[in-house]
Write a protein that holds these residues in place. Structure first.
Motif, PDB file in Angstrom:
ATOM      1  N   GLY A 111       0.815  -1.211   0.000  1.00  0.00           N
ATOM      2  CA  GLY A 111       0.000   0.000   0.000  1.00  0.00           C
ATOM      3  C   GLY A 111       0.847   1.259   0.000  1.00  0.00           C
ATOM      4  N   SER A 112       1.882   1.260   0.859  1.00  0.00           N
ATOM      5  CA  SER A 112       2.728   2.449   0.928  1.00  0.00           C
ATOM      6  C   SER A 112       3.431   2.687  -0.399  1.00  0.00           C
ATOM      7  CB  SER A 112       3.744   2.292   2.051  1.00  0.00           C
ATOM      8  OG  SER A 112       4.551   1.174   1.803  1.00  0.00           O
ATOM      9  N   ALA A 113       3.850   1.608  -1.053  1.00  0.00           N
ATOM     10  CA  ALA A 113       4.537   1.766  -2.343  1.00  0.00           C
ATOM     11  C   ALA A 113       3.607   2.370  -3.380  1.00  0.00           C
ATOM     12  CB  ALA A 113       5.054   0.405  -2.816  1.00  0.00           C
ATOM     13  N   VAL A 114       2.341   1.891  -3.379  1.00  0.00           N
ATOM     14  CA  VAL A 114       1.370   2.430  -4.332  1.00  0.00           C
ATOM     15  C   VAL A 114       1.160   3.923  -4.085  1.00  0.00           C
ATOM     16  CG1 VAL A 114      -1.084   2.421  -4.887  1.00  0.00           C
ATOM     17  CG2 VAL A 114       0.164   0.287  -4.791  1.00  0.00           C
ATOM     18  N   THR A 115       0.990   4.280  -2.813  1.00  0.00           N
ATOM     19  CA  THR A 115       0.778   5.690  -2.482  1.00  0.00           C
ATOM     20  C   THR A 115       1.956   6.534  -2.948  1.00  0.00           C
ATOM     21  OG1 THR A 115      -0.389   4.965  -0.521  1.00  0.00           O
ATOM     22  CG2 THR A 115       0.224   7.270  -0.617  1.00  0.00           C
ATOM     23  N   GLY A 208      -8.884  -6.263   1.415  1.00  0.00           N
ATOM     24  CA  GLY A 208      -8.259  -5.992   0.116  1.00  0.00           C
ATOM     25  C   GLY A 208      -8.820  -4.721  -0.484  1.00  0.00           C
ATOM     26  N   VAL A 209     -10.147  -4.619  -0.479  1.00  0.00           N
ATOM     27  CA  VAL A 209     -10.785  -3.438  -1.057  1.00  0.00           C
ATOM     28  C   VAL A 209     -10.375  -2.188  -0.272  1.00  0.00           C
ATOM     29  CG1 VAL A 209     -12.994  -2.301  -1.417  1.00  0.00           C
ATOM     30  CG2 VAL A 209     -12.744  -4.713  -1.982  1.00  0.00           C
ATOM     31  N   VAL A 210     -10.466  -2.262   1.043  1.00  0.00           N
ATOM     32  CA  VAL A 210     -10.238  -1.068   1.852  1.00  0.00           C
ATOM     33  C   VAL A 210      -8.783  -0.605   1.761  1.00  0.00           C
ATOM     34  CG1 VAL A 210     -10.134  -0.255   4.230  1.00  0.00           C
ATOM     35  CG2 VAL A 210     -12.126  -1.493   3.431  1.00  0.00           C
ATOM     36  N   ILE A 214      -7.661   2.932   0.097  1.00  0.00           N
ATOM     37  CA  ILE A 214      -6.999   3.976   0.872  1.00  0.00           C
ATOM     38  C   ILE A 214      -5.642   4.328   0.257  1.00  0.00           C
ATOM     39  CG2 ILE A 214      -5.896   4.470   3.099  1.00  0.00           C
ATOM     40  CD1 ILE A 214      -8.129   2.982   4.466  1.00  0.00           C
ATOM     41  N   SER A 215      -4.865   3.313  -0.108  1.00  0.00           N
ATOM     42  CA  SER A 215      -3.524   3.577  -0.640  1.00  0.00           C
ATOM     43  C   SER A 215      -3.590   4.393  -1.915  1.00  0.00           C
ATOM     44  CB  SER A 215      -2.805   2.263  -0.933  1.00  0.00           C
ATOM     45  OG  SER A 215      -2.932   1.386   0.129  1.00  0.00           O
ATOM     46  N   VAL A 216      -4.473   3.953  -2.813  1.00  0.00           N
ATOM     47  CA  VAL A 216      -4.575   4.660  -4.092  1.00  0.00           C
ATOM     48  C   VAL A 216      -5.070   6.083  -3.879  1.00  0.00           C
ATOM     49  CG1 VAL A 216      -5.917   4.730  -6.193  1.00  0.00           C
ATOM     50  CG2 VAL A 216      -4.857   2.618  -5.501  1.00  0.00           C
ATOM     51  N   TYR A 217      -6.084   6.205  -3.038  1.00  0.00           N
ATOM     52  CA  TYR A 217      -6.657   7.525  -2.817  1.00  0.00           C
ATOM     53  C   TYR A 217      -5.633   8.470  -2.199  1.00  0.00           C
ATOM     54  CZ  TYR A 217      -9.161  11.325  -0.719  1.00  0.00           C
ATOM     55  OH  TYR A 217      -9.544  12.574  -0.341  1.00  0.00           O
ATOM     56  N   THR A 234       2.665   8.031   4.926  1.00  0.00           N
ATOM     57  CA  THR A 234       2.399   7.727   6.339  1.00  0.00           C
ATOM     58  C   THR A 234       0.917   7.517   6.567  1.00  0.00           C
ATOM     59  OG1 THR A 234       4.189   9.246   6.803  1.00  0.00           O
ATOM     60  CG2 THR A 234       2.896   8.507   8.672  1.00  0.00           C
ATOM     61  N   ASN A 235       0.102   8.478   6.068  1.00  0.00           N
ATOM     62  CA  ASN A 235      -1.344   8.376   6.248  1.00  0.00           C
ATOM     63  C   ASN A 235      -1.877   7.069   5.685  1.00  0.00           C
ATOM     64  OD1 ASN A 235      -1.587  10.753   7.522  1.00  0.00           O
ATOM     65  ND2 ASN A 235      -2.193  11.919   5.693  1.00  0.00           N
ATOM     66  N   SER A 236      -1.359   6.708   4.520  1.00  0.00           N
ATOM     67  CA  SER A 236      -1.846   5.504   3.868  1.00  0.00           C
ATOM     68  C   SER A 236      -1.676   4.299   4.777  1.00  0.00           C
ATOM     69  CB  SER A 236      -1.091   5.332   2.553  1.00  0.00           C
ATOM     70  OG  SER A 236      -1.095   4.013   2.151  1.00  0.00           O
TER      71      SER A 236
END
Lengths: 260, 152
Positions: A111-115, A208-210, A214-217, A234-236
């Motif tokens: 997730g962090s990488a995507v963000t 998975g969805v959440v 969140i990461s993408v957003y 960080t937020n992600s």
């Protein structure tokens, strides 16, 4: 006093607006059937998010399975109940630890990488230049990452549970000398396909969805500066972890709680 | 080109690994046996005391599992519990005077229903009720009884 109220109201509206933007983002990205040419983008994201997370998932699964077995053993052996270790291990992993730990690790690893990636694309104007070329970044950048996340987290969680049970069996049967048959039979006797495996899978899908959302957003909506990207990353991770834990509690309450 | 191929192969392997993990969880961990079809018929039994018998508890004959408890209801008129059980279709020779007893696995184990064959030629069919029943043995009651008797 009035200023304080205004501040609270302001914050509340900000939060509401960002929920709205996140919802619109999700809707617009998923409202799209990928063409043949875009297919490889999806495969690449599954590789980035799923295959590259395998290492940490397998390692932590094995050690969690092993540690759980050791702890169960020291407690249960006092009552001579070490035969139910298999069941305890399987239930804990399938119902709670598998989905939750995978969700947390996935938020941290993928997730962090995507963000960060999407945030940097935004900061370096790659997203706006794509728009200029008539390519919708929501379809080209965001959608593959969302779908890959939806797919990868449940798969990783299945792998996590399987590896952890295997790790537990290695420690329990090979080192501690629990009876092989009792270990597996106790597990098979107590584990229900619907209530344990099935509900675990439901949890994974929700996480998975959440987490992907969140990461993408966070990446897509970040302030396009270096501080902005770091704050968004960080937020992600923080929001994803909180969401995973809170939703896990809620789902456990609904799925296994006493009110039906 | 080579790189894309590697990615595709590893993604494929990842998907297969995930599917295999699910199969492992379903087959090895939850012990689903696809061969054991869900062909069952329902029997009821009335007990005066079921003391912790739960849904999905085992129904066994001579220690072999032949079914599961599917429902537990209360008949408040007689103060009795009505236990419904799904019994394997292959066990179709339970006579009408067969007995059902609630027993405990080990000293602290879970409760299960034990079926004992009867002698009649007529067999129980779907929806029938077992009349020869013996409720659960409650340790506290026995201790209570013992204490009262010792008092006398």
């Amino acid at each position: 006093m009035l200023r304080f109220l205004r501040l609270v109201g302001q914050r509340g509206l900000d939060v509401l607006a960002s929920f709205g933007r996140a919802g619109i983002l999700l809707f617009l990205s998923l409202w799209h059937v990928p063409g043949r040419r875009e297919w490889s983008l999806y495969v690449k994201q599954v590789y980035q998010l799923g295959v590259m997370s395998m290492g940490i998932i397998v390692l932590s699964a094995f050690s969690i399975g092993a540690v759980l077995t050791l702890q169960f053993y020291t407690q249960l052996a006092r009552f001579g109940a070490q035969d139910s270790i298999g069941l305890g291990l399987a239930l804990v992993l399938l119902r709670e630890l598998g989905p939750v730990v995978t969700g947390l690790l996935f938020a941290g690893r993928a997730g962090s990488a995507v963000t960060a990636e999407i945030g940097l694309m935004k900061a370096t104007d790659q997203l706006s230049s794509m728009e200029m070329m008539g390519v919708d970044p929501l379809h080209r950048i965001v959608a593959p990452r969302l779908w890959a996340g939806f797919l990868c987290l449940p798969l990783l969680a299945m792998i996590f549970s399987a590896v952890a049970i295997w790790g537990g069996s290695v420690v329990g049967i090979d080192w501690l000398g629990i009876d092989d048959g009792q270990f597996w039979a106790g597990m098979q006797e107590g584990v229900e396909i619907g209530t344990d495996v099935g509900k675990g899978v439901v949890k994974c899908v929700v996480f998975g969805v959440v987490v992907s959302w969140i990461s993408v957003y966070q990446g897509y909506d970040c302030v396009p500066t270096s501080e902005g990207i770091s704050a968004a990353t960080t937020n992600s991770v923080v929001y994803s972890s909180i969401a995973v834990l809170a939703l896990d509690f809620l789902m456990t309450l609904v799925m296994y709680g006493e009110f039906k | 080109m080579m790189r894309i191929r590697t990615i595709e192969i590893s993604v494929g392997a990842f998907l297969v690994a995930g599917a295999l993990a699910l199969v492992f969880l379903v087959v090895r961990v939850s012990g689903i046996n696809p061969a054991a079809g869900a062909e069952t018929y329902t029997l009821h039994a009335r007990f005066d005391e079921i003391a912790g018998l739960s849904m999905r508890a085992k129904v066994s004959m001579a220690g072999v599992t032949i079914g599961r408890v599917t429902a537990i209801e209360i008949d408040s008129e007689y103060g009795e519990a009505i236990v419904s059980m799904a019994i394997d279709k292959r066990i179709d020779n339970l006579s009408v005077d067969a007995g059902a007893r609630i027993q405990t696995e080990g000293i602290l184990g879970g409760r299960y229903v034990s079926i004992v064959l009867g002698a009649e030629d007529e067999y129980l069919v779907d929806g029938d009720t077992i009349t020869e029943t013996q409720g659960a043995f409650v340790l506290e009651n026995l201790i209570g009884e013992l204490v009262t008797r010792m008092g006398n």
